[in-house]
Scaffold this motif. Sequence first.
Motif, PDB file in Angstrom:
ATOM      1  N   SER A   1       0.845  -1.195   0.000  1.00  0.00           N
ATOM      2  CA  SER A   1       0.000   0.000   0.000  1.00  0.00           C
ATOM      3  C   SER A   1       0.883   1.249   0.000  1.00  0.00           C
ATOM      4  O   SER A   1       0.675   2.200   0.747  1.00  0.00           O
ATOM      5  N   GLN A   2       1.891   1.232  -0.866  1.00  0.00           N
ATOM      6  CA  GLN A   2       2.811   2.360  -0.904  1.00  0.00           C
ATOM      7  C   GLN A   2       2.094   3.586  -1.429  1.00  0.00           C
ATOM      8  O   GLN A   2       1.362   3.534  -2.394  1.00  0.00           O
ATOM      9  N   GLN A   3       2.372   4.700  -0.817  1.00  0.00           N
ATOM     10  CA  GLN A   3       1.706   5.935  -1.190  1.00  0.00           C
ATOM     11  C   GLN A   3       2.704   6.911  -1.793  1.00  0.00           C
ATOM     12  O   GLN A   3       2.547   7.359  -2.911  1.00  0.00           O
ATOM     13  N   SER A  97      -7.265   3.275  10.199  1.00  0.00           N
ATOM     14  CA  SER A  97      -5.967   2.813   9.708  1.00  0.00           C
ATOM     15  C   SER A  97      -5.432   3.731   8.617  1.00  0.00           C
ATOM     16  O   SER A  97      -4.245   3.713   8.312  1.00  0.00           O
ATOM     17  N   GLN A  98      -6.333   4.551   8.022  1.00  0.00           N
ATOM     18  CA  GLN A  98      -5.853   5.506   7.019  1.00  0.00           C
ATOM     19  C   GLN A  98      -5.018   6.593   7.678  1.00  0.00           C
ATOM     20  O   GLN A  98      -4.303   7.333   6.995  1.00  0.00           O
ATOM     21  N   ILE A 102       2.309   6.241   5.661  1.00  0.00           N
ATOM     22  CA  ILE A 102       2.826   5.363   4.606  1.00  0.00           C
ATOM     23  C   ILE A 102       4.065   6.028   4.046  1.00  0.00           C
ATOM     24  O   ILE A 102       4.014   7.175   3.596  1.00  0.00           O
TER      25      ILE A 102
ATOM     26  N   TYR B  35       7.834  -1.520  12.215  1.00  0.00           N
ATOM     27  CA  TYR B  35       8.109  -1.569  10.786  1.00  0.00           C
ATOM     28  C   TYR B  35       9.313  -2.481  10.553  1.00  0.00           C
ATOM     29  O   TYR B  35      10.165  -2.657  11.425  1.00  0.00           O
ATOM     30  N   ARG B  44       7.945  -1.030   5.765  1.00  0.00           N
ATOM     31  CA  ARG B  44       6.659  -1.702   5.678  1.00  0.00           C
ATOM     32  C   ARG B  44       6.126  -1.951   7.079  1.00  0.00           C
ATOM     33  O   ARG B  44       6.852  -2.417   7.957  1.00  0.00           O
ATOM     34  N   LYS B  57      -3.239  -5.493  12.611  1.00  0.00           N
ATOM     35  CA  LYS B  57      -2.292  -5.924  11.596  1.00  0.00           C
ATOM     36  C   LYS B  57      -1.976  -4.769  10.654  1.00  0.00           C
ATOM     37  O   LYS B  57      -2.847  -3.993  10.289  1.00  0.00           O
ATOM     38  N   GLY B  58      -0.709  -4.742  10.273  1.00  0.00           N
ATOM     39  CA  GLY B  58      -0.296  -3.804   9.246  1.00  0.00           C
ATOM     40  C   GLY B  58      -0.313  -4.483   7.891  1.00  0.00           C
ATOM     41  O   GLY B  58      -1.145  -5.348   7.618  1.00  0.00           O
ATOM     42  N   ASP B  59       0.661  -4.130   7.061  1.00  0.00           N
ATOM     43  CA  ASP B  59       0.692  -4.661   5.695  1.00  0.00           C
ATOM     44  C   ASP B  59       1.322  -6.050   5.585  1.00  0.00           C
ATOM     45  O   ASP B  59       1.013  -6.799   4.669  1.00  0.00           O
ATOM     46  N   ILE B  60       2.220  -6.377   6.508  1.00  0.00           N
ATOM     47  CA  ILE B  60       2.940  -7.651   6.400  1.00  0.00           C
ATOM     48  C   ILE B  60       2.997  -8.356   7.761  1.00  0.00           C
ATOM     49  O   ILE B  60       4.070  -8.594   8.302  1.00  0.00           O
TER      50      ILE B  60
END
Lengths: 113, 111
Positions: A1-3, A97-98, A102, B35, B44, B57-60
């Motif tokens: 979810s890279q911004q 979570s937004q 990021i 991260y 990440r 939970k995050g992205d990973i």
Amino acid sequence: SQQGEEDPQALSIQEGENATMNCSYKTSINNLQWYRQNSGRGLVHLILIRSNEREKHSGRLRVTLDTSKKSSSLLITASRAADTASYFCATRGYGGSQGNLIFGKGTKLSVKP
Amino acid sequence: DVKVTQSSRYLVKRTGEKVFLECVQDMDHENMFWYRQDPGLGLRLIYFSYDVKMKEKGDIPEGYSVSREKKERFSLILESASTNQTSMYLCASQGGTGELFFGEGSRLTVL
């Protein structure tokens, strides 16, 4: 979810010159932040610019934000060898979570004495 | 000044070992984050926490768990370390305007 995406990926300049790094992002943001990371260390917060601000200064740092183009730039004036580091932009959205930051992949700045 | 302290700067573990990475902040921040940072992939988000005993939970998150028993401490746990978890791990706590305060990082090597 890279911004955020920084540009360039790497930048090499001479001491005394100005360094400009750019960041582009995709979705609406609450604020945008810039961080610095010395090699092998943690990140350090540099400056935060809110979505309703266009420009902000802190010492030798100048940050601009153009929400219409979804882009920001970080200018370091009169660079010093000690400015050698990686610089990251991070965007924060709205709510839940937004609201998490990021991070982009960073610009590696090398300032030669 | 805000201080975020990570327990270990460098660790070397073997595949299958359980690994604990601890992080303590001294500013009474509610939000804390873990991260991982890898070359070419940036930072990440693994897990985050908005309150004691709360985690998201995050992205990973796969292969990781976390613990937040006290407000100042947020631990990252690798139940069974694998070589692809070799990385730099960064803990952060979040200030009132959303800025993050990072620890110095823990560089983990899994053999």
